[in-house]
Write an enzyme that holds these catalytic residues in place. Structure first.
Site, PDB file in Angstrom:
ATOM      1  N   HIS A 102       1.239  10.482  -2.754  1.00 34.34           N
ATOM      2  CA  HIS A 102       1.695  11.780  -2.258  1.00 34.34           C
ATOM      3  C   HIS A 102       3.199  11.911  -2.481  1.00 34.34           C
ATOM      4  O   HIS A 102       3.883  10.943  -2.793  1.00 34.34           O
ATOM      5  CB  HIS A 102       1.379  11.927  -0.758  1.00 34.34           C
ATOM      6  CG  HIS A 102       2.120  10.929   0.077  1.00 34.34           C
ATOM      7  ND1 HIS A 102       1.759   9.606   0.164  1.00 34.34           N
ATOM      8  CD2 HIS A 102       3.235  11.068   0.842  1.00 34.34           C
ATOM      9  CE1 HIS A 102       2.603   8.958   0.953  1.00 34.34           C
ATOM     10  NE2 HIS A 102       3.513   9.823   1.379  1.00 34.34           N
ATOM     11  N   ASP A 104       6.683  13.538  -0.424  1.00 32.50           N
ATOM     12  CA  ASP A 104       7.076  13.875   0.944  1.00 32.50           C
ATOM     13  C   ASP A 104       7.558  15.321   1.107  1.00 32.50           C
ATOM     14  O   ASP A 104       7.829  15.743   2.223  1.00 32.50           O
ATOM     15  CB  ASP A 104       8.158  12.911   1.441  1.00 32.50           C
ATOM     16  CG  ASP A 104       7.610  11.508   1.685  1.00 32.50           C
ATOM     17  OD1 ASP A 104       6.392  11.364   1.895  1.00 32.50           O
ATOM     18  OD2 ASP A 104       8.414  10.554   1.654  1.00 32.50           O
ATOM     19  N   HIS A 169       4.284   8.487  -4.237  1.00 29.47           N
ATOM     20  CA  HIS A 169       4.130   7.104  -3.791  1.00 29.47           C
ATOM     21  C   HIS A 169       2.920   6.980  -2.880  1.00 29.47           C
ATOM     22  O   HIS A 169       2.435   7.969  -2.329  1.00 29.47           O
ATOM     23  CB  HIS A 169       5.396   6.632  -3.068  1.00 29.47           C
ATOM     24  CG  HIS A 169       5.744   7.486  -1.884  1.00 29.47           C
ATOM     25  ND1 HIS A 169       6.305   8.740  -2.023  1.00 29.47           N
ATOM     26  CD2 HIS A 169       5.594   7.293  -0.549  1.00 29.47           C
ATOM     27  CE1 HIS A 169       6.510   9.268  -0.827  1.00 29.47           C
ATOM     28  NE2 HIS A 169       6.064   8.414   0.089  1.00 29.47           N
ATOM     29  N   ARG A 179       1.416  -3.810  10.378  1.00 29.00           N
ATOM     30  CA  ARG A 179       2.631  -3.576   9.590  1.00 29.00           C
ATOM     31  C   ARG A 179       3.488  -2.606  10.398  1.00 29.00           C
ATOM     32  O   ARG A 179       3.005  -1.586  10.875  1.00 29.00           O
ATOM     33  CB  ARG A 179       2.226  -2.957   8.250  1.00 29.00           C
ATOM     34  CG  ARG A 179       3.336  -2.530   7.316  1.00 29.00           C
ATOM     35  CD  ARG A 179       2.640  -1.878   6.118  1.00 29.00           C
ATOM     36  NE  ARG A 179       3.479  -1.534   5.019  1.00 29.00           N
ATOM     37  CZ  ARG A 179       3.875  -0.300   4.725  1.00 29.00           C
ATOM     38  NH1 ARG A 179       3.541   0.721   5.513  1.00 29.00           N
ATOM     39  NH2 ARG A 179       4.597  -0.063   3.670  1.00 29.00           N
TER      40      ARG A 179
END
Length: 194
Positions: A102, A104, A169, A179
């Site tokens: 996608h 941003d 990304h 994470r």
């Protein structure tokens, strides 16, 4: 220009403090404001924190504020532009989580026409900075297919890149453990500053 990777942007102590906070305060992440379903009850927004809040929340605000200004410095140093943080979050990802490719601040080329006809909700974003707070998991790499780049997160690392469609990304599946990140998005337009 390729995405910029900065090793040891945050100290190990800062990373450990933030990770411990996330693990010890799960109720702080329950919220109705998160509009992306994948991150529902997995983010704490900088916007709701105040420096005068009781510990540890005031210290969390300070740590996130420090990251925000670090990111601003990295953007200026590497891209020569002044940008203001518009959204900062303390975020956790669970095993099995991932994110498709996608941008941003814009829709993907393969998005349906009725989606592309709508204004992108964060089209004012100019830069993205991701701080990584741990690396004791497998997977979770951020990848930029148009640049043929894949970055394995390391504790304390920051990755800086423009938010536009030239820097599409995604995030590979996280395995084995959680994470923890601080994503910060920036706009060159002061009106969007958080």
């Amino acid at each position: 220009m390729a995405p910029v990777k900065i090793e040891n942007a945050l100290t190990p102590d800062t990373c450990d403090f933030l990770v411990a906070f996330i693990k010890e305060n799960p109720k702080a992440f329950i919220n109705d404001a998160q509009v992306i379903g994948q991150f529902k009850n997995k983010t704490l927004s900088y916007k709701i924190l105040h420096r005068n809040m009781q510990a540890p929340f005031g210290n969390i605000e300070r740590a996130l504020n420090y990251a925000r200004f670090l990111g601003q410095t990295y953007i200026y140093k590497n891209f020569g532009e002044l940008a203001f943080p518009d959204n900062t979050e303390l975020t956790f990802w669970n095993p099995g989580d991932s994110m498709s490719v996608h941008s941003d601040n814009s829709w993907q080329e393969n998005a349906p026409d009725h989606v592309k006809d709508m204004e992108h909700p964060t089209n004012y974003r100019d830069y993205s900075v991701i701080f990584y707070l741990n690396d004791d998991y497998e997977g979770g790499e951020i990848y930029f297919p148009d640049h043929d780049i894949e970055i394995s997160p390391k504790k304390g690392m920051a990755v800086v890149f423009p938010s536009n469609g030239d820097y599409n990304h995604g995030v590979k599946e996280i395995k084995n453990s959680q994470r923890f990140t601080i994503p910060v998005w920036y706009s060159k337009q002061l009106v969007y500053a958080e």
